[in-house]
Design an enzyme around this catalytic site. Structure first.
Site, PDB file in Angstrom:
ATOM      1  N   VAL A  19       0.837  -1.199   0.000  1.00  0.00           N
ATOM      2  CA  VAL A  19       0.000   0.000   0.000  1.00  0.00           C
ATOM      3  C   VAL A  19       0.875   1.254   0.000  1.00  0.00           C
ATOM      4  O   VAL A  19       0.380   2.361   0.189  1.00  0.00           O
ATOM      5  CB  VAL A  19      -0.935   0.015   1.240  1.00  0.00           C
ATOM      6  CG1 VAL A  19      -1.891  -1.170   1.219  1.00  0.00           C
ATOM      7  CG2 VAL A  19      -0.145   0.022   2.558  1.00  0.00           C
TER       8      VAL A  19
ATOM      9  N   HIS B 253      -4.610  -4.205  -2.255  1.00  0.00           N
ATOM     10  CA  HIS B 253      -4.978  -3.830  -0.881  1.00  0.00           C
ATOM     11  C   HIS B 253      -5.040  -2.324  -0.678  1.00  0.00           C
ATOM     12  O   HIS B 253      -4.949  -1.850   0.450  1.00  0.00           O
ATOM     13  CB  HIS B 253      -3.997  -4.462   0.117  1.00  0.00           C
ATOM     14  CG  HIS B 253      -4.071  -5.971   0.147  1.00  0.00           C
ATOM     15  ND1 HIS B 253      -3.085  -6.773   0.680  1.00  0.00           N
ATOM     16  CD2 HIS B 253      -5.044  -6.817  -0.291  1.00  0.00           C
ATOM     17  CE1 HIS B 253      -3.427  -8.053   0.566  1.00  0.00           C
ATOM     18  NE2 HIS B 253      -4.619  -8.105  -0.035  1.00  0.00           N
TER      19      HIS B 253
ATOM     20  N   CYS C 109     -14.000   7.789   3.339  1.00  0.00           N
ATOM     21  CA  CYS C 109     -14.956   7.932   4.427  1.00  0.00           C
ATOM     22  C   CYS C 109     -15.355   6.531   4.913  1.00  0.00           C
ATOM     23  O   CYS C 109     -15.700   5.669   4.093  1.00  0.00           O
ATOM     24  CB  CYS C 109     -16.180   8.702   3.928  1.00  0.00           C
ATOM     25  SG  CYS C 109     -17.482   8.756   5.172  1.00  0.00           S
TER      26      CYS C 109
ATOM     27  N   THR D  91       6.573 -12.000  -0.444  1.00  0.00           N
ATOM     28  CA  THR D  91       5.297 -12.170   0.265  1.00  0.00           C
ATOM     29  C   THR D  91       5.311 -13.456   1.079  1.00  0.00           C
ATOM     30  O   THR D  91       5.872 -14.465   0.633  1.00  0.00           O
ATOM     31  CB  THR D  91       4.089 -12.137  -0.701  1.00  0.00           C
ATOM     32  OG1 THR D  91       2.893 -12.398   0.057  1.00  0.00           O
ATOM     33  CG2 THR D  91       4.215 -13.138  -1.840  1.00  0.00           C
TER      34      THR D  91
HETATM   35  C1  BJW Z   1      11.631 -10.420   1.865  1.00  0.00           C
HETATM   36  C2  BJW Z   1      12.627  -9.513   2.173  1.00  0.00           C
HETATM   37  C3  BJW Z   1      13.420  -9.104   1.106  1.00  0.00           C
HETATM   38  C4  BJW Z   1      11.585  -9.905   3.983  1.00  0.00           C
HETATM   39  N1  BJW Z   1      13.193  -9.588  -0.114  1.00  0.00           N
HETATM   40  N2  BJW Z   1      11.429 -10.872   0.644  1.00  0.00           N
HETATM   41  C5  BJW Z   1      -9.126 -18.272   2.442  1.00  0.00           C
HETATM   42  C6  BJW Z   1      -8.556 -19.059   3.408  1.00  0.00           C
HETATM   43  C7  BJW Z   1      -8.312 -18.562   4.686  1.00  0.00           C
HETATM   44  C8  BJW Z   1      -8.650 -17.265   5.014  1.00  0.00           C
HETATM   45  C9  BJW Z   1      -9.206 -16.465   4.052  1.00  0.00           C
HETATM   46  C10 BJW Z   1      -9.452 -16.974   2.792  1.00  0.00           C
HETATM   47  N3  BJW Z   1      -9.985 -15.973   2.046  1.00  0.00           N
HETATM   48  C11 BJW Z   1     -10.073 -14.871   2.812  1.00  0.00           C
HETATM   49  C12 BJW Z   1      -9.620 -15.146   4.036  1.00  0.00           C
HETATM   50  C13 BJW Z   1      -9.562 -14.211   5.168  1.00  0.00           C
HETATM   51  C14 BJW Z   1      -8.403 -13.250   5.084  1.00  0.00           C
HETATM   52  C15 BJW Z   1      -7.100 -14.023   5.107  1.00  0.00           C
HETATM   53  O1  BJW Z   1      -6.439 -14.252   4.126  1.00  0.00           O
HETATM   54  N4  BJW Z   1      -6.676 -14.425   6.288  1.00  0.00           N
HETATM   55  C16 BJW Z   1      -5.435 -15.163   6.435  1.00  0.00           C
HETATM   56  C17 BJW Z   1      -4.481 -14.390   7.344  1.00  0.00           C
HETATM   57  C18 BJW Z   1      -5.744 -16.533   6.950  1.00  0.00           C
HETATM   58  N5  BJW Z   1      -8.477 -12.408   3.883  1.00  0.00           N
HETATM   59  C19 BJW Z   1      -9.242 -11.336   3.866  1.00  0.00           C
HETATM   60  O2  BJW Z   1      -9.898 -10.998   4.835  1.00  0.00           O
HETATM   61  C20 BJW Z   1      -9.274 -10.519   2.594  1.00  0.00           C
HETATM   62  N6  BJW Z   1     -10.613 -10.262   2.227  1.00  0.00           N
HETATM   63  C21 BJW Z   1     -11.379 -11.174   1.656  1.00  0.00           C
HETATM   64  O3  BJW Z   1     -10.943 -12.221   1.237  1.00  0.00           O
HETATM   65  O4  BJW Z   1     -12.701 -10.813   1.592  1.00  0.00           O
HETATM   66  C22 BJW Z   1     -13.658 -11.858   1.371  1.00  0.00           C
HETATM   67  C23 BJW Z   1     -13.659 -12.800   2.570  1.00  0.00           C
HETATM   68  C24 BJW Z   1     -13.629 -12.293   3.860  1.00  0.00           C
HETATM   69  C25 BJW Z   1     -13.622 -13.152   4.963  1.00  0.00           C
HETATM   70  C26 BJW Z   1     -13.618 -14.538   4.766  1.00  0.00           C
HETATM   71  C27 BJW Z   1     -13.650 -15.043   3.462  1.00  0.00           C
HETATM   72  C28 BJW Z   1     -13.668 -14.170   2.360  1.00  0.00           C
HETATM   73  C29 BJW Z   1      -8.621  -9.165   2.820  1.00  0.00           C
HETATM   74  C30 BJW Z   1      -7.163  -9.254   3.067  1.00  0.00           C
HETATM   75  C31 BJW Z   1      -6.633  -7.857   3.352  1.00  0.00           C
HETATM   76  C32 BJW Z   1      -5.205  -7.871   3.804  1.00  0.00           C
HETATM   77  N7  BJW Z   1      -4.885  -6.581   4.273  1.00  0.00           N
HETATM   78  C33 BJW Z   1      -3.537  -6.312   4.756  1.00  0.00           C
HETATM   79  C34 BJW Z   1      -3.517  -4.905   5.366  1.00  0.00           C
HETATM   80  C35 BJW Z   1      -3.523  -3.852   4.258  1.00  0.00           C
HETATM   81  C36 BJW Z   1      -3.413  -2.476   4.810  1.00  0.00           C
HETATM   82  C37 BJW Z   1      -2.152  -2.265   5.573  1.00  0.00           C
HETATM   83  O5  BJW Z   1      -1.032  -2.387   5.021  1.00  0.00           O
HETATM   84  O6  BJW Z   1      -2.264  -1.983   6.761  1.00  0.00           O
HETATM   85  O7  BJW Z   1      -2.597  -6.415   3.693  1.00  0.00           O
HETATM   86  S1  BJW Z   1      -2.959  -7.555   5.919  1.00  0.00           S
HETATM   87  C38 BJW Z   1      -1.293  -7.563   5.351  1.00  0.00           C
HETATM   88  O8  BJW Z   1      -0.976  -8.844   4.778  1.00  0.00           O
HETATM   89  C39 BJW Z   1      -1.246  -6.547   4.203  1.00  0.00           C
HETATM   90  C40 BJW Z   1      -0.357  -7.240   3.220  1.00  0.00           C
HETATM   91  O9  BJW Z   1      -0.570  -6.717   1.919  1.00  0.00           O
HETATM   92  C41 BJW Z   1      -0.768  -8.681   3.363  1.00  0.00           C
HETATM   93  C42 BJW Z   1       0.234  -9.652   2.885  1.00  0.00           C
HETATM   94  O10 BJW Z   1       1.399  -9.547   3.631  1.00  0.00           O
HETATM   95  P1  BJW Z   1       2.789  -9.713   2.894  1.00  0.00           P
HETATM   96  O11 BJW Z   1       2.956  -8.652   1.885  1.00  0.00           O
HETATM   97  O12 BJW Z   1       2.942 -11.091   2.447  1.00  0.00           O
HETATM   98  O13 BJW Z   1       3.800  -9.308   4.093  1.00  0.00           O
HETATM   99  P2  BJW Z   1       4.353 -10.194   5.283  1.00  0.00           P
HETATM  100  O14 BJW Z   1       4.871  -9.228   6.282  1.00  0.00           O
HETATM  101  O15 BJW Z   1       3.394 -11.206   5.729  1.00  0.00           O
HETATM  102  O16 BJW Z   1       5.562 -11.009   4.632  1.00  0.00           O
HETATM  103  C43 BJW Z   1       6.716 -10.371   4.138  1.00  0.00           C
HETATM  104  C44 BJW Z   1       7.558 -11.431   3.457  1.00  0.00           C
HETATM  105  O17 BJW Z   1       8.692 -10.771   2.907  1.00  0.00           O
HETATM  106  C45 BJW Z   1       8.091 -12.508   4.415  1.00  0.00           C
HETATM  107  O18 BJW Z   1       7.837 -13.790   3.829  1.00  0.00           O
HETATM  108  C46 BJW Z   1       9.589 -12.248   4.471  1.00  0.00           C
HETATM  109  O19 BJW Z   1      10.366 -13.416   4.577  1.00  0.00           O
HETATM  110  C47 BJW Z   1       9.831 -11.594   3.136  1.00  0.00           C
HETATM  111  N8  BJW Z   1      10.970 -10.692   3.072  1.00  0.00           N
HETATM  112  N9  BJW Z   1      12.560  -9.242   3.534  1.00  0.00           N
HETATM  113  C48 BJW Z   1      12.185 -10.477  -0.295  1.00  0.00           C
HETATM  114  N10 BJW Z   1      14.433  -8.219   1.322  1.00  0.00           N
END
Ligand code: BJW
Length: 251
Positions: free
Chosen positions: A109, A125, A133, A194
């Site tokens: 983001v 995201h 709002c 990710t």
């Molecule tokens: C390096 C490095 C370097 C370090 N080089 N790499 C199906 C199954 C189970 C659950 C669900 C499902 N479908 C939906 C869900 C529920 C939920 C979900 O997924 N939950 C799981 C946690 C289980 N999903 C949702 O709620 C989504 N909505 C949705 O699906 O709506 C319909 C629905 C709702 C409810 C139930 C069913 C359906 C919405 C998800 C929104 C995520 N939002 C966030 C916050 C955004 C705003 C903010 O930034 O504050 O997005 S959460 C956070 O996680 C953020 C990120 O974009 C996202 C992913 O994280 P990311 O980018 O992978 O970061 P990290 O920190 O986790 O990992 C970093 C990685 O980098 C690590 O692996 C390191 O090793 C690596 N790294 N240095 C390369 N130099």
């Protein structure tokens, strides 16, 4: 130097990069880590060390304590404003120029891909620099600064919130549909920085695999997707991606 580096990559990976026509890339917080942006699950430092992300990045958390959530995002906005895109962001902007069809999908983001020169970024995201709002769900570009935290919507006087997607909220429909389309149509898919735990973004590399693409993961750590990746490069993306592209003669 490139010749030496080329030897360190699997020849079939180099061939896949050279022969690909349709490329899709999914990025996560790790891609911005080398710019100094804490990754999502490491972000709980300093002021925020007593909070879990799941307790802050939800509509329930905002309803419960809007001031706390707004201030967490304000802290992150300031962080993002103070950093610069890194070599990984720039490599992706360069890569786009070399393929007829190239799609960059991000979960981030922070807007750093755009600042590195990438166009048409698919933001799954949202974007921390925009505000909307909470009640009306519309983007609000300007408001009066009254000292209220969070600030109030000029139309309905409800709370303003960051224009990002929280847990339990739907992703922007056009963005997720386009992400699924390009993931199923590509012949090369890169999953960069990710943790592959947040859905529906985490399903995109699976879609690409199912439709026959070569899927490359770059991450210093193993993720739930690693066993499925065609190639898994265990290194920081800001180092290994530019090296890989140079080795393949892409940039
Ligand atoms: C390096 C490095 C370097 C370090 N080089 N790499 C199906 C199954 C189970 C659950 C669900 C499902 N479908 C939906 C869900 C529920 C939920 C979900 O997924 N939950 C799981 C946690 C289980 N999903 C949702 O709620 C989504 N909505 C949705 O699906 O709506 C319909 C629905 C709702 C409810 C139930 C069913 C359906 C919405 C998800 C929104 C995520 N939002 C966030 C916050 C955004 C705003 C903010 O930034 O504050 O997005 S959460 C956070 O996680 C953020 C990120 O974009 C996202 C992913 O994280 P990311 O980018 O992978 O970061 P990290 O920190 O986790 O990992 C970093 C990685 O980098 C690590 O692996 C390191 O090793 C690596 N790294 N240095 C390369 N130099």
């Amino acid at each position: 130097m490139s010749a030496t580096r080329a030897a360190t990559f699997h020849p079939e990976l180099i061939t896949a990069l050279r022969s690909a026509r349709r490329v899709a890339v999914l990025t996560g917080a790790g891609v911005s880590a080398e710019s100094g942006v804490p990754t999502f699950r490491d972000a709980q430092t300093g002021l925020w060390e007593n909070f879990k992300p799941e307790d802050l990045a939800t509509p329930e958390a905002f309803r419960r304590n809007p001031k706390l959530v707004w201030e967490w995002y304000e802290w992150r906005r300031q962080k993002v404003r103070s950093v610069q895109p890194n070599a990984g962001h720039r490599a992706l902007a360069g890569m786009a120029k070399r393929y007829a069809e190239f799609a960059l999908i991000t979960q981030n983001v922070d807007g750093l891909h755009q600042r590195a020169g990438s166009a048409g970024v698919i933001e799954l995201h949202g974007n921390i620099t925009r505000t909307r709002c909470f009640n009306e769900n519309i983007v609000v570009p300007e408001w009066t600064h009254t000292g209220e935290v969070p600030p109030l919507c000029p139309q309905c006087k409800g709370h303003l919130r960051p224009d990002v997607v929280w847990f339990g909220e739907d992703l922007p429909e056009a963005a997720i549909n386009e992400a699924k389309r390009v993931s199923s149509a590509c012949d090369l898919f890169l999953s960069l920085g990710t943790s592959s735990v947040v859905y529906p973004a985490a399903m995109l590399p699976e879609i690409a695999l199912r439709t026959g693409a070569t899927v490359v993961e770059i991450n210093p750590d193993e993720t739930p997707f690693t066993p499925n990746a065609t190639f898994s490069l265990r290194a920081p993306s800001g180092v290994v991606l530019p090296d890989l592209l140079r080795a393949a003669g892409i940039v």
